[in-house]
Design a protein around this motif. Structure first.
Motif, PDB file in Angstrom:
ATOM      1  N   ASP A 197       0.681  -1.258  -0.479  1.00 35.82           N
ATOM      2  CA  ASP A 197       0.035  -0.595   0.389  1.00 35.82           C
ATOM      3  C   ASP A 197       1.184   1.140   0.066  1.00 35.82           C
ATOM      4  O   ASP A 197       1.041   2.088  -0.544  1.00 35.82           O
ATOM      5  N   VAL A 198       1.683   1.333   0.423  1.00 33.70           N
ATOM      6  CA  VAL A 198       2.302   2.463   0.517  1.00 33.70           C
ATOM      7  C   VAL A 198       4.211   1.674   0.307  1.00 33.70           C
ATOM      8  O   VAL A 198       5.018   1.167   1.172  1.00 33.70           O
ATOM      9  N   LEU A 199       5.009   3.024  -0.055  1.00 37.41           N
ATOM     10  CA  LEU A 199       6.121   2.120  -0.461  1.00 37.41           C
ATOM     11  C   LEU A 199       7.406   3.364   0.689  1.00 37.41           C
ATOM     12  O   LEU A 199       6.784   4.658   0.352  1.00 37.41           O
ATOM     13  N   VAL A 200       8.145   3.463   1.469  1.00 36.54           N
ATOM     14  CA  VAL A 200       8.698   4.270   2.174  1.00 36.54           C
ATOM     15  C   VAL A 200       9.871   4.198   1.845  1.00 36.54           C
ATOM     16  O   VAL A 200      11.080   3.241   1.545  1.00 36.54           O
ATOM     17  N   SER A 201      10.982   5.076   0.516  1.00 34.59           N
ATOM     18  CA  SER A 201      12.340   4.834  -0.365  1.00 34.59           C
ATOM     19  C   SER A 201      13.004   5.477   0.815  1.00 34.59           C
ATOM     20  O   SER A 201      13.014   7.071   0.533  1.00 34.59           O
ATOM     21  N   ASN A 202      13.684   5.314   1.698  1.00 38.07           N
ATOM     22  CA  ASN A 202      14.694   5.908   2.397  1.00 38.07           C
ATOM     23  C   ASN A 202      16.609   5.316   2.177  1.00 38.07           C
ATOM     24  O   ASN A 202      17.327   5.869   2.596  1.00 38.07           O
ATOM     25  N   ALA A 203      16.394   3.863   1.299  1.00 38.64           N
ATOM     26  CA  ALA A 203      18.136   3.630   0.882  1.00 38.64           C
ATOM     27  C   ALA A 203      18.709   4.739   0.106  1.00 38.64           C
ATOM     28  O   ALA A 203      18.160   5.280  -0.448  1.00 38.64           O
ATOM     29  N   GLY A 204      19.721   4.956   1.745  1.00 40.19           N
ATOM     30  CA  GLY A 204      20.870   6.446   0.661  1.00 40.19           C
ATOM     31  C   GLY A 204      21.726   6.423   1.259  1.00 40.19           C
ATOM     32  O   GLY A 204      22.740   5.621   1.865  1.00 40.19           O
ATOM     33  N   SER A 205      23.163   6.902   0.701  1.00 41.00           N
ATOM     34  CA  SER A 205      24.445   6.985   0.566  1.00 41.00           C
ATOM     35  C   SER A 205      24.760   8.919   1.101  1.00 41.00           C
ATOM     36  O   SER A 205      24.106   9.548  -0.067  1.00 41.00           O
ATOM     37  N   ARG A 225      -5.727  -0.759  -8.797  1.00 41.13           N
ATOM     38  CA  ARG A 225      -6.095  -0.584  -7.006  1.00 41.13           C
ATOM     39  C   ARG A 225      -6.924   0.772  -7.317  1.00 41.13           C
ATOM     40  O   ARG A 225      -7.881   1.469  -6.884  1.00 41.13           O
ATOM     41  N   GLY A 226      -6.287   1.585  -7.448  1.00 39.29           N
ATOM     42  CA  GLY A 226      -6.971   2.964  -7.590  1.00 39.29           C
ATOM     43  C   GLY A 226      -6.752   4.156  -6.862  1.00 39.29           C
ATOM     44  O   GLY A 226      -6.668   4.885  -5.881  1.00 39.29           O
ATOM     45  N   SER A 227      -4.912   2.902  -5.580  1.00 37.89           N
ATOM     46  CA  SER A 227      -4.649   4.054  -4.386  1.00 37.89           C
ATOM     47  C   SER A 227      -3.500   3.365  -4.094  1.00 37.89           C
ATOM     48  O   SER A 227      -2.245   2.750  -4.327  1.00 37.89           O
ATOM     49  N   GLY A 228      -2.464   4.413  -3.381  1.00 38.46           N
ATOM     50  CA  GLY A 228      -1.652   3.724  -3.345  1.00 38.46           C
ATOM     51  C   GLY A 228      -0.320   4.829  -2.604  1.00 38.46           C
ATOM     52  O   GLY A 228      -0.753   5.622  -2.875  1.00 38.46           O
ATOM     53  N   ARG A 229       0.664   4.953  -1.818  1.00 38.98           N
ATOM     54  CA  ARG A 229       1.173   5.727  -1.594  1.00 38.98           C
ATOM     55  C   ARG A 229       2.924   6.012  -1.535  1.00 38.98           C
ATOM     56  O   ARG A 229       3.148   4.752  -0.992  1.00 38.98           O
ATOM     57  N   LEU A 230       3.716   6.772  -1.911  1.00 37.72           N
ATOM     58  CA  LEU A 230       4.320   6.958  -2.226  1.00 37.72           C
ATOM     59  C   LEU A 230       5.411   7.724  -1.041  1.00 37.72           C
ATOM     60  O   LEU A 230       4.999   9.158  -1.250  1.00 37.72           O
ATOM     61  N   VAL A 231       6.524   7.846  -1.022  1.00 37.48           N
ATOM     62  CA  VAL A 231       6.949   8.288   1.010  1.00 37.48           C
ATOM     63  C   VAL A 231       8.493   7.980   0.694  1.00 37.48           C
ATOM     64  O   VAL A 231       8.744   6.837   0.362  1.00 37.48           O
ATOM     65  N   PHE A 232       9.160   9.455  -0.050  1.00 36.73           N
ATOM     66  CA  PHE A 232      10.138   9.199  -0.327  1.00 36.73           C
ATOM     67  C   PHE A 232      11.119  10.335   0.904  1.00 36.73           C
ATOM     68  O   PHE A 232      11.057  11.241   1.127  1.00 36.73           O
ATOM     69  N   VAL A 233      12.127   9.527   1.698  1.00 37.22           N
ATOM     70  CA  VAL A 233      12.730   9.953   2.557  1.00 37.22           C
ATOM     71  C   VAL A 233      13.557  10.814   1.945  1.00 37.22           C
ATOM     72  O   VAL A 233      15.263  10.565   1.288  1.00 37.22           O
TER      73      VAL A 233
END
Length: 255
Positions: free
Chosen positions: A68-76, A115-123
């Motif tokens: 339902d939700v992607l939290v895109s956090n990987a980084g350097s 699905r017509g729904s979802g969340r993308l959260v970028f750190v």
């Protein structure tokens, strides 16, 4: 509760996000390049996911099921002046911080759209909207990430997908300490490098960032950009109010 996949959950902000979301009752899918680092997390799934490897992304998303939700956090990050930073390091940062985020988005987005729904959260970082010397390659990758995220908000909003960018300032993780430095003691940029800790400003905890991320996920109509903590709010407000036709620094530099 939502099914949330988090990239880069082995330490720092990602780990704190996993703990906070699990505490709030979400189904958490924690991922990292080395899944053994996730063993003690109180989450539903622990998966290997390297955002720079397409096969790894595909396998993890197949194992994760519905997201339902992607939290895109990987980084350097790295420490180097732009004059001499190895271009291979800049490419590595873009592969991880920017293209890696897009690679996972491309994996989850089709099902969300259907699905017509979802969340993308970028750190992201306040450095997605302003710059700091000696951390320029990192900032450039975050500016690119924010451009990508804002584009996604425009392209996918019609399909019921909400996009948010969480922007912390300095966070008390070991990321800065682990960052590789490419600057010699006799470098003309050494005076800037020695000031780097003070240039980063007031520090907040990874738990504070995690609370902002969790609140953003649970907000019915989240903002596109969400500063994480008072220091970030102040820095971004100052950037917005500063003249656009000259370089901006949130604090003074003493050469």
């Amino acid at each position: 509760m939502s099914s949330v996949l988090i990239t880069g959950a082995s330490q720092g902000i990602g780990r704190a996000i996993a703990v906070e979301l699990a505490r709030r009752g979400h189904r958490v899918i924690a991922t990292a390049r080395r899944p053994e680092t996730l063993a003690d997390l109180p989450v539903d799934q622990r998966l290997r996911l390297d955002v720079t490897d397409q096969d790894s992304v595909d396998q993890a998303l197949e194992a994760a099921g519905e997201v339902d939700v992607l939290v895109s956090n990987a980084g350097s990050t790295v420490r180097a002046p732009l004059e001499s930073v190895p271009l291979a390091e800049v490419e590595r940062l873009y592969q991880l911080n920017t293209l890696g985020a897009l690679r996972v988005v491309q994996g989850v987005l089709p099902a969300m759209r259907e699905r017509g729904s979802g969340r993308l959260v970028f750190v992201s970082s306040i450095q997605g909207r302003l710059v700091l010397p000696i951390i320029g390659p990192y900032g450039a990758s975050k500016w690119a990430l924010e451009a990508m995220a804002e584009t996604l908000a425009i392209e996918t909003g019609h399909f019921g997908i909400k996009v948010s960018i969480v922007q912390p300032g300095a966070v008390s993780t070991n990321g800065a300490q682990q960052a590789q430095s490419f600057i010699a003691e006799d470098s003309p940029y050494a005076p800037l490098y020695r000031q780097l800790a003070s240039l980063r400003g007031e520090v907040i905890t990874s738990k504070e960032v995690a609370a902002v991320v969790a609140g953003t996920i649970e907000e019915p109509e989240p903002a596109l950009r969400v500063p994480a903590g008072a220091p970030a709010e102040r820095a971004l407000k100052a950037r917005k109010e500063a003249p656009e036709n000259e370089p901006f620094m949130p604090v003074a530099i003493d050469w």
